[in-house]
Design an enzyme around this catalytic site. Structure first.
Site, mmCIF file in Angstrom:
data_model
loop_
_atom_site.group_PDB
_atom_site.id
_atom_site.type_symbol
_atom_site.label_atom_id
_atom_site.label_comp_id
_atom_site.label_asym_id
_atom_site.label_seq_id
_atom_site.Cartn_x
_atom_site.Cartn_y
_atom_site.Cartn_z
ATOM 1 N N ARG A 22 55.376 48.245 50.243
ATOM 2 C CA ARG A 22 54.771 47.300 49.287
ATOM 3 C C ARG A 22 53.488 47.857 48.689
ATOM 4 O O ARG A 22 52.415 47.253 48.837
ATOM 5 C CB ARG A 22 54.422 45.964 49.985
ATOM 6 N N HIS B 175 50.899 42.421 57.446
ATOM 7 C CA HIS B 175 49.954 43.053 56.521
ATOM 8 C C HIS B 175 48.814 43.683 57.317
ATOM 9 O O HIS B 175 48.425 43.158 58.358
ATOM 10 C CB HIS B 175 49.417 42.001 55.540
ATOM 11 N N LYS C 208 50.544 41.387 41.030
ATOM 12 C CA LYS C 208 49.715 40.176 40.994
ATOM 13 C C LYS C 208 48.489 40.426 40.123
ATOM 14 O O LYS C 208 48.136 41.589 39.867
ATOM 15 C CB LYS C 208 49.302 39.798 42.422
ATOM 16 N N ARG D 128 44.908 36.234 57.791
ATOM 17 C CA ARG D 128 44.932 35.560 56.488
ATOM 18 C C ARG D 128 46.081 34.558 56.478
ATOM 19 O O ARG D 128 45.873 33.397 56.744
ATOM 20 C CB ARG D 128 45.049 36.603 55.374
ATOM 21 N N TYR E 59 17.800 42.193 28.393
ATOM 22 C CA TYR E 59 17.236 41.065 29.140
ATOM 23 C C TYR E 59 16.398 41.534 30.326
ATOM 24 O O TYR E 59 16.767 42.481 31.023
ATOM 25 C CB TYR E 59 18.356 40.183 29.682
ATOM 26 N N CYS F 150 24.841 42.902 29.160
ATOM 27 C CA CYS F 150 24.858 41.520 28.657
ATOM 28 C C CYS F 150 26.282 40.975 28.701
ATOM 29 O O CYS F 150 27.214 41.660 29.109
ATOM 30 C CB CYS F 150 24.347 41.465 27.217
ATOM 31 N N MET F 151 26.440 39.738 28.245
ATOM 32 C CA MET F 151 27.770 39.129 28.295
ATOM 33 C C MET F 151 28.771 39.910 27.441
ATOM 34 O O MET F 151 29.910 40.141 27.859
ATOM 35 C CB MET F 151 27.695 37.679 27.829
ATOM 36 N N ASP F 152 28.342 40.343 26.260
ATOM 37 C CA ASP F 152 29.276 40.945 25.304
ATOM 38 C C ASP F 152 28.882 42.345 24.851
ATOM 39 O O ASP F 152 29.573 42.941 24.029
ATOM 40 C CB ASP F 152 29.368 40.069 24.053
HETATM 41 C C1 LIG Z 1 48.404 43.096 47.281
HETATM 42 C C2 LIG Z 1 49.326 43.255 48.408
HETATM 43 C C3 LIG Z 1 49.877 44.512 48.716
HETATM 44 C C4 LIG Z 1 49.467 45.781 48.013
HETATM 45 O O1 LIG Z 1 48.232 46.212 48.527
HETATM 46 P P1 LIG Z 1 47.503 47.536 48.019
HETATM 47 O O2 LIG Z 1 46.365 47.694 48.943
HETATM 48 O O3 LIG Z 1 47.073 47.280 46.614
HETATM 49 O O4 LIG Z 1 48.495 48.641 48.094
HETATM 50 C C5 LIG Z 1 50.818 44.560 49.725
HETATM 51 N N1 LIG Z 1 51.168 43.446 50.416
HETATM 52 C C6 LIG Z 1 50.620 42.240 50.173
HETATM 53 C C7 LIG Z 1 51.021 41.067 50.977
HETATM 54 C C8 LIG Z 1 49.679 42.110 49.168
HETATM 55 O O5 LIG Z 1 49.137 40.908 48.917
#
Ligand SMILES: *Cc1c(COP(=O)(O)O)cnc(C)c1O
Length: 383
Positions: free
Chosen positions: A224, A168, A39, A139, A268, A326-328
């Site tokens: 995961r 999770h 992601k 969540r 700045y 700064c920005m850049d």
């Molecule tokens: C992002 C995510 C992970 C991976 O988590 P890490 O802490 O980066 O290993 C696993 N499961 C779900 C649902 C996630 O959103």
């Protein structure tokens, strides 16, 4: 090409995948299949390349957060499984069906929307869904006591397939694992309830990086991992049991050098004033590239100076970022004796142990390595 770029060390990516796999094998006595989180464009590393390397290294598939991220992977021909880790709008269900994404589901309405989308879809296949149970993350996820009913509803849909049941962990990376074990207990109980209704839960999964690296019981059927694949532990509380190598190196080159006198200020707000005569170099990277502004007057960079040193790793020194980012652009204080010249290489963070890594910058900015790497944005080419 622009001086500022992110070098993506795919060899380090492979190393991390193998190290993680090896550690899981040694705990379990057998490999555990895994999905790599890609992601947010692979935590900023480039989702397409990360996904293809992960696939080559044996990943069963990847995890994304949006339908667009899944579409991008299908566009470049990624044929592995793509789990959709977030809940999206019901109106995106048609695209899920077309792209063969495997969404997490947690309520009946969404389940029915997906079933209908699969029915209408020309793809002509069932959508594989993963029932997400909220065992304490707070969540997304159904309540553990509702999981069996929802699993039955899923199993009644001709056009859905219950591919897995998952949860999770919010604290799998902490040194106190008691809450994670509590969650696992709730999870097992809920899965038992699903089975007792005669529904096959599919494969069970829960382990993020924190759990992959520290909670053997949480490995279940599929893992995961995310951040560990990119070379970082999710928190510094976690025991460093395997060597992970940072994959991203953010580098730039000096574009301007000057000497300044005591009392002269930089950037700045005039938050930094020279206390001595010194050499200041300007580096064309800023917060709009994803280099956090909170690093102003705090972070250091690794500077490579000297004629013969332009490619000589022995000539690297750490020097401070001075004044506001700064920005850049940002400025570094190279010191009164510095031979710094335009064109010299600057590493903002990366795998070189002499310089900062994303973990060091995260600590200075009050955040986590995840944010440091994923903030490096589209303006920075990935090499
Ligand atoms: C992002 C995510 C992970 C991976 O988590 P890490 O802490 O980066 O290993 C696993 N499961 C779900 C649902 C996630 O959103």
């Amino acid at each position: 090409m622009r001086a500022t770029r992110a070098i993506i060390h795919l060899d380090n990516l492979r190393h991390n995948l193998r190290a993680l796999d090896g550690s899981i094998r040694s705990v379990r006595g057998a490999p555990v299949p895994f999905f790599v989180a890609v992601k947010a464009d692979g935590y900023g590393h480039g989702a397409n390349r990360v996904a293809s390397v992960a696939f080559e290294e044996g990943a069963e598939g990847v995890g994304v957060a949006t339908v667009e991220e899944g579409a991008q992977l299908r566009d470049v021909g990624f044929s592995g499984r793509i789990l959709l880790y977030s809940i999206v709008l019901a109106e995106e269900a048609a695209a899920i069906a077309e792209l063969n994404l495997e969404p997490f589901v947690a309520d009946e309405k969404y389940v029915r929307a997906l079933a209908e989308a699969a029915e209408r879809s020309s793809a002509g296949r069932a959508i594989s869904v993963h029932l997400k149970i909220d065992t304490g993350m707070g969540r997304i996820g159904c309540k553990p006591e509702d999981a069996a009913d929802l699993a039955v509803t899923i199993s009644e849909q001709q056009t859905l397939r219950l591919a897995g049941v998952c949860t999770h962990f919010p604290t799998a990376d902490s040194d106190d694992q008691s809450f994670t074990y509590e969650q696992l207990e709730r999870f097992r109980h809920a899965v038992g309830g699903i089975r007792s209704r005669g529904v096959d839960p599919g494969r069970l999964h829960a382990a993020n990086s924190g759990a992959c690296l520290g909670v053997d019981a949480a490995l279940l059927d599929v893992a995961r991992p995310g951040i560990s694949v990119y070379g970082y532990y999710p928190s510094h509380e976690q025991k460093r049991q395997i060597e992970l190598r940072p994959v991203m190196e953010l580098e730039s080159r000096v574009v301007f050098v000057k000497s300044i006198e005591p009392g002269e200020s930089v950037s700045y707000g005039r938050t930094w004033t020279a206390g001595r005569r010194t050499r200041i170099a300007t580096v064309p990277v800023g917060y709009a590239d994803g280099y956090n502004r909170l690093l102003s007057n705090r972070a250091e960079v690794l500077l490579f100076t000297g004629d013969e040193a332009r490619n000589d790793s022995r000539a690297a020194t750490r020097v401070p970022v001075v004044g506001r980012v700064c920005m850049d652009q940002l400025m570094i204080d190279c010191g009164p004796e510095s031979t710094v010249r335009v064109g010299d290489r600057v590493v903002l963070f990366g795998p070189d142990p002499r310089g900062p890594d994303a973990e060091e910058l995260a600590e200075l900015a009050g955040t986590i390595p995840y944010e440091v790497v994923s903030q490096v944005n589209y303006r920075v080419p990935r090499i």
